[in-house]
Design a protein around this motif. Structure first.
Motif, mmCIF file in Angstrom:
data_model
loop_
_atom_site.group_PDB
_atom_site.id
_atom_site.type_symbol
_atom_site.label_atom_id
_atom_site.label_comp_id
_atom_site.label_asym_id
_atom_site.label_seq_id
_atom_site.Cartn_x
_atom_site.Cartn_y
_atom_site.Cartn_z
ATOM 1 N N CYS A 1 0.849 -1.196 0.000
ATOM 2 C CA CYS A 1 0.000 0.000 0.000
ATOM 3 C C CYS A 1 0.876 1.234 0.000
ATOM 4 O O CYS A 1 2.082 1.168 0.279
ATOM 5 N N ARG A 2 0.242 2.374 -0.291
ATOM 6 C CA ARG A 2 0.927 3.665 -0.193
ATOM 7 C C ARG A 2 0.210 4.618 0.760
ATOM 8 O O ARG A 2 0.662 5.739 0.952
ATOM 9 N N VAL A 3 -0.918 4.166 1.305
ATOM 10 C CA VAL A 3 -1.703 4.944 2.259
ATOM 11 C C VAL A 3 -2.237 3.967 3.301
ATOM 12 O O VAL A 3 -2.529 2.807 2.983
ATOM 13 N N VAL A 4 -2.384 4.429 4.540
ATOM 14 C CA VAL A 4 -2.935 3.587 5.608
ATOM 15 C C VAL A 4 -4.067 4.323 6.310
ATOM 16 O O VAL A 4 -3.966 5.515 6.614
ATOM 17 N N ASN A 5 -5.150 3.595 6.541
ATOM 18 C CA ASN A 5 -6.282 4.071 7.335
ATOM 19 C C ASN A 5 -6.198 3.394 8.700
ATOM 20 O O ASN A 5 -6.276 2.165 8.782
ATOM 21 N N ILE A 6 -6.029 4.175 9.754
ATOM 22 C CA ILE A 6 -6.005 3.604 11.100
ATOM 23 C C ILE A 6 -7.372 3.808 11.751
ATOM 24 O O ILE A 6 -7.837 4.935 11.899
ATOM 25 N N LYS A 7 -7.997 2.718 12.120
ATOM 26 C CA LYS A 7 -9.167 2.751 12.978
ATOM 27 C C LYS A 7 -8.696 2.232 14.331
ATOM 28 O O LYS A 7 -8.447 1.034 14.488
ATOM 29 N N SER A 8 -8.550 3.127 15.270
ATOM 30 C CA SER A 8 -7.859 2.757 16.503
ATOM 31 C C SER A 8 -8.535 1.596 17.217
ATOM 32 O O SER A 8 -7.856 0.727 17.775
ATOM 33 N N SER A 9 -9.855 1.547 17.203
ATOM 34 C CA SER A 9 -10.532 0.444 17.896
ATOM 35 C C SER A 9 -10.271 -0.892 17.220
ATOM 36 O O SER A 9 -10.189 -1.921 17.886
ATOM 37 N N ARG A 10 -10.136 -0.874 15.900
ATOM 38 C CA ARG A 10 -9.901 -2.131 15.192
ATOM 39 C C ARG A 10 -8.536 -2.727 15.535
ATOM 40 O O ARG A 10 -8.331 -3.943 15.425
ATOM 41 N N VAL A 11 -7.591 -1.899 15.959
ATOM 42 C CA VAL A 11 -6.260 -2.412 16.299
ATOM 43 C C VAL A 11 -6.094 -2.616 17.802
ATOM 44 O O VAL A 11 -5.006 -2.964 18.255
ATOM 45 N N GLY A 12 -7.150 -2.395 18.578
ATOM 46 C CA GLY A 12 -7.090 -2.651 20.008
ATOM 47 C C GLY A 12 -7.134 -1.422 20.877
ATOM 48 O O GLY A 12 -7.091 -1.517 22.105
ATOM 49 N N GLY A 13 -7.202 -0.226 20.269
ATOM 50 C CA GLY A 13 -7.305 0.993 21.044
ATOM 51 C C GLY A 13 -6.336 2.068 20.592
ATOM 52 O O GLY A 13 -5.526 1.868 19.677
#
Length: 370
Positions: free
Chosen positions: A256-268
């Protein structure tokens, strides 16, 4: 922080407009709210799971089981220093990140109250306001979709994102470009395609999308790397980024060249910040994703998106009235005339309180553990 009691409240809040993706259509937000009592203070968290395991392996049923039967009994009447210690304590639990994040978020709230510092300050946020983009689900007709796009463009949203799936993809994008010209446009496939569709994605290069979000399966990092090598449009990974290790692998594979972080999906937010720091170190553009949160989760997303790496791209952290007529914070999260959201901190006087009357009106179940 001594944990004295934890309540889990299941609420239903109707969407203003059904939200349709490649896998289902949601007519209301079925959410679990977490209320943690600690030494005279009350911290709130919000679980981002849905009513079924469609977007994420977890759903409200699995989260409820893990919280009631595993996590909460292990922390009741115990001292927890904060989010970092909580995450370390429960690293033996495999997956179940949304469940962990629901408690972790409430601990950030408690830590903020106890320290007198905003979550923005505790995380190391640097931005006073964040840019907002709009995410639109599939519509029955193109005209319906055009009306929705026009509405949010007039409100000043910085980026328009469209859900696509086989049969509703390139012709939709072609029509949007013809109707609206060179607006900042992205698409989200929610893993609806495979590498066999590479010619479709090559064709999408013509339409100058800012990025293509999660075109392939969440476990398909190798295939995403192959696809990225064959197209010029940046791939943004979403569902694939469920941990620091997954993000590290994606970067190494050039998936990838871009990242979407969903904090809850990764544990907080604690783990989310680690991923943020990793991406910043590798010059990977970031944005903060949303999961149609109610006000508790939405406000915490705003604080998380204040981190210094979240500057280039607009976020899926829209005004609350984008989704709901009523919400559970006072005031409801809203946008400025610049289509930004002000980040609450110690200096600007922005503060959100929990509307417990609204929560009571939306509640369908309530569990008390003490």
């Amino acid at each position: 922080m001594r944990i004295d009691r934890i309540d889990i409240i299941n609420v239903h809040n109707p969407f203003n407009h059904p939200f349709t993706t490649s896998f289902t259509s949601f007519v209301n937000r079925d959410a679990l709210l977490i209320k943690v009592y600690s030494e005279g203070l009350v911290g709130w968290g919000e679980c981002k799971a849905f009513y079924g395991p469609f977007y994420n392996p977890e759903d409200n049923g699995t989260v409820l089981h893990v919280l009631k039967n595993i996590i909460i009994p292990a922390i009741l009447h115990e001292d927890i220093a904060g989010p970092a210690e909580f995450i370390e304590k429960f690293k033996y639990i495999k997956g179940n990140r949304l469940a962990k994040a629901a408690i972790e978020n409430a601990l950030w709230d408690l830590l903020s109250q106890r320290s007198g510092k905003s979550i923005k300050t505790l995380l190391g946020g640097t931005q006073d306001e964040i840019k907002v983009g709009v995410s639109l689900g599939s519509e029955k007709t193109l005209d319906d979709l055009y009306r929705m796009i026009e509405k949010y463009l007039k409100l000043g949203y910085h980026r328009t994102k469209i859900k696509i799936h086989p049969g509703k993809d390139i012709e939709v994008i072609k029509g949007i470009r013809k109707e609206f010209g060179d607006i900042t446009l992205t698409v989200d496939a929610n893993s609806a395609y495979t590498l066999k569709d590479v010619e479709l994605f090559k064709a999408l290069d013509e339409y100058k999308l800012q990025y293509i979000e999660q075109p392939l399966g969440e476990c398909d990092l190798v295939d995403h790397a192959e696809l990225q090598s064959q197209i010029t449009t940046p791939i943004c990974l979403d569902e694939s980024i469920d941990s620091y290790e997954a993000c590290e692998a994606a970067i190494k594979l050039k998936a990838c060249r871009v990242v979407n972080i969903k904090s809850s999906r990764v544990g907080g937010m604690y783990e989310g910040k680690r991923i943020h720091d990793l991406c910043v170190a590798h010059n990977i553009p970031l944005w903060c994703g949303g999961m149609t949160e109610l006000g508790i989760g939405r406000v915490q997303n705003v604080s998380f998106a204040s981190l210094p790496g979240f500057t280039e791209l607009a976020h899926d952290v829209a005004a609350a009235n984008r989704y709901f007529e009523k919400d559970i914070t006072i005031p409801m999260v809203d946008i400025t005339d610049r289509c930004t959201i002000i980040v609450p901190d110690e200096t600007n006087g922005i503060k959100y309180t929990i509307d417990e009357n609204a929560i009571d009106a939306m509640a369908v179940a309530h569990w008390i553990m003490k």
